[in-house]
Structure formats: C-alpha cells, structure tokens
Design a protein around this motif. Structure first.
Motif, PDB file in Angstrom:
ATOM      1  N   GLY A  58      -5.206 -31.693   3.805  1.00 45.33           N
ATOM      2  CA  GLY A  58      -4.358 -31.063   4.804  1.00 45.33           C
ATOM      3  C   GLY A  58      -3.611 -29.867   4.243  1.00 45.33           C
ATOM      4  N   SER A  59      -3.094 -29.996   3.018  1.00 47.01           N
ATOM      5  CA  SER A  59      -2.411 -28.858   2.403  1.00 47.01           C
ATOM      6  C   SER A  59      -3.375 -27.711   2.155  1.00 47.01           C
ATOM      7  N   LEU A  60      -4.590 -28.051   1.737  1.00 50.49           N
ATOM      8  CA  LEU A  60      -5.593 -27.003   1.531  1.00 50.49           C
ATOM      9  C   LEU A  60      -5.951 -26.316   2.835  1.00 50.49           C
ATOM     10  N   GLU A  89      -1.533 -30.455  11.353  1.00 54.40           N
ATOM     11  CA  GLU A  89      -2.191 -30.563  10.052  1.00 54.40           C
ATOM     12  C   GLU A  89      -3.554 -31.247  10.177  1.00 54.40           C
ATOM     13  N   ARG A  90      -3.637 -32.278  11.002  1.00 52.14           N
ATOM     14  CA  ARG A  90      -4.912 -32.972  11.176  1.00 52.14           C
ATOM     15  C   ARG A  90      -5.931 -32.103  11.898  1.00 52.14           C
ATOM     16  N   LYS A  95     -10.915 -28.709  11.491  1.00 48.37           N
ATOM     17  CA  LYS A  95     -11.601 -27.423  11.551  1.00 48.37           C
ATOM     18  C   LYS A  95     -12.125 -27.026  10.171  1.00 48.37           C
ATOM     19  N   LEU A  96     -11.336 -27.304   9.120  1.00 49.50           N
ATOM     20  CA  LEU A  96     -11.766 -26.950   7.770  1.00 49.50           C
ATOM     21  C   LEU A  96     -12.978 -27.764   7.336  1.00 49.50           C
ATOM     22  N   VAL A  97     -13.015 -29.056   7.718  1.00 44.38           N
ATOM     23  CA  VAL A  97     -14.143 -29.908   7.324  1.00 44.38           C
ATOM     24  C   VAL A  97     -15.401 -29.537   8.104  1.00 44.38           C
TER      25      VAL A  97
END
Length: 295
Positions: A58-60, A89-90, A95-97
């Motif tokens: 989440g921080s990334l 954050e979730r 979206k990042l994954v």
C-alpha cells in the motif's frame, strides 16, 4: 498451440473472476466508515493510518501513484460515503497489482499469436478492470447524491419547525440529523462535529458543500453563509429554502412523469407491437393462404 490457447483461456477466466470479486466487494451493502465514526461519537473524518500499520504494498502504491490521481480518488471516495472495506490505499494497491498483470496478459496473447478479436477483448477488459474502482465509486456517489437530494426538502422542513419552536440553528440541525437515517443526516452530523472540534461555521459548511455534488445542497449552504454574514433571520432563510426545495422536487417529479411516454415508446415498438401485429395478422394470412391454395 492448443496448450497455449488453454493457458490463455485460463488467464481469461481468472481475469473474469477478478472482475466479479471486485464488483461484489465494492457494491455490496455495508456501513460506511463515516457511519461507524458517528455511532462511536468520534469526529467523522478519515485519518490516515500510521506508517507502521500500512502494508508495504500500500505504501508503495501511494508513492508510485501520481498525486492528482490520489486526490481524484480521495474525492470520489468521500462522495461515495467512504466505504470502510475499500479505503483509498486498498484501491491504489488494486490498481498497482493489476497493471503488470494486464500488461503480462497482453504480452502473452501476442506471444501465442492469439486471434486479434480475443486480444482486443482482453485489452478492453484489462482497461475496464484498471478503472473499475473509479467507475464504481462514481456510480455509488451519484446514487448517494440522489438520496441526499430527495431528503433535503423534508430535512429543511424539520429544521424550520425546530427554529420556529425556539431552538437555535445548530440545535435544529442537530435535531434533524438525529431524527434522520440517510446520507444527509450523516453529512449534517459530520458538519456539527467539525464545528464542535473548533472549526468555524463557514469552514464546516464549505467542507459540506465540497464533499457533495448536490446543487440544491450547495445552494442551501450559500444561503446559510450569506445569512450568517449579513445578519439575516435564519428562520426566513430556512422557510424560503424549504419552499424552493419542495417546488423543485415537484418539478422533478413532473419532469420524470413526462419522460415516461418517450421511454416506453421504444420497448413498445420493438417488443409489443410486433407480437401484436403477428397475433392480429396471422389468422388473416392463414385464411388467405387457404383460399388461394384451394384456387
């Protein structure tokens, strides 16, 4: 080639499952974080979690996502009522994954020389999945705005009656928020809690207007701020605003009633009239066929 196609089909099935799980998680009924804070008597704001409690992913995601996108997603999340199970954050982590997964899937389709139509469909599905959180949050926010708009006239009537009975404006708003059960009562309660935390009425009401996209609510906020600035009687403002909201609600109902014939016309032409035409004309056609056949 058959093994490659089987792998592609498996990946497509996994992508479809991801879509179904995401939609089910986002649209299922749940208590918002705002409602939970209100019942606990806390200030109904979303406070960022401590750095130690945040997941590394989440921080990334927050560091890699552009700030305008985070700001846009935060506003949409607030407009949707801040769903507790899907914080910002979730959503950023999702979206990042999905971004490298979608790119890898498209590269695999290109490597196995899949049909162009399949590649196009998978590409569209990947884009839809990437923007799915925004789409669902926008849809939920629009539904919430409609509920606020429907509740506004009755809430203003309650506040007007309470003010004319002798309560102050803050007390009348607190009474209306306590008696209500919808999204508007949540917003009023949050505004009252902001003022109890030391914020001025102008700041609290400005945040109320910024959190929502309801035009009538923003007009009410502007009227209250002007009355507070120029010393106008609050009861007169509430009475005029309540009358205006009731008039607009009646006009919207009449407008929707006038739109019904236009909306019914297309289903009538496509579904009902052909069947009715067949039922009416079939006996005549059969009679004509029998007559000409005997000749």
């Amino acid at each position: 080639m058959p093994d490659s196609l089987l792998l592609v089909v498996l990946l497509v099935a996994l992508a479809a499952g991801a879509i179904v799980l995401t939609v089910a998680s986002l649209i299922k009924p749940e208590r918002s974080r705002m409602v939970a804070n209100l019942h606990r008597g806390e200030r109904a704001v979303v406070v960022d979690a401590p750095e130690a409690s945040r997941s590394t992913l989440g921080s990334l995601a927050q560091r890699l996502t552009p700030a305008p996108l985070i700001s846009l997603l935060t506003r949409q999340h607030a407009r949707a009522g801040r769903p507790a199970q899907w914080p910002v954050e979730r959503l950023l982590t999702l979206k990042l994954v999905w971004l490298p997964v979608g790119i890898a899937l498209l590269c695999l389709l290109a490597a196995v020389q899949a049909p162009p139509i399949l590649t196009l469909l998978i590409g569209i599905a990947a884009i839809v999945i990437y923007f799915l959180p925004e789409l669902l949050l926008v849809s939920r926010g629009q539904e919430r705005d409609q509920r606020i708009q429907r509740q506004l006239a009755d809430t203003l009537d309650q506040m007007m009656i309470a003010v004319e009975a002798g309560l102050g404006f803050d007390g009348a708003m607190s009474r209306a928020a306590a008696n209500g059960t919808g999204a508007l009562s949540e917003e009023l309660t949050r505004t009252l809690q902001d003022m109890r935390m030391g914020r001025s009425r102008r700041e609290a009401f400005t945040d109320l207007a910024d959190r929502n996209q309801v035009v009538d609510l923003r007009r009410f906020v502007r009227a209250i701020l002007q009355a507070d600035a120029y010393g106008i009687s609050v009861s007169d403002v509430l009475r005029s605003q309540a009358d205006e909201m009731r008039l607009k609600r009646r006009q919207r109902a009449e407008e929707k009633a006038q739109q019904v014939p236009v909306k019914v016309l297309m289903p009538l032409m496509l579904c009902i009239l052909p069947v009715l035409f067949i039922v009416v004309m079939t006996p005549a056609v059969l009679q004509m066929m029998e007559t000409f056949g005997s000749l």
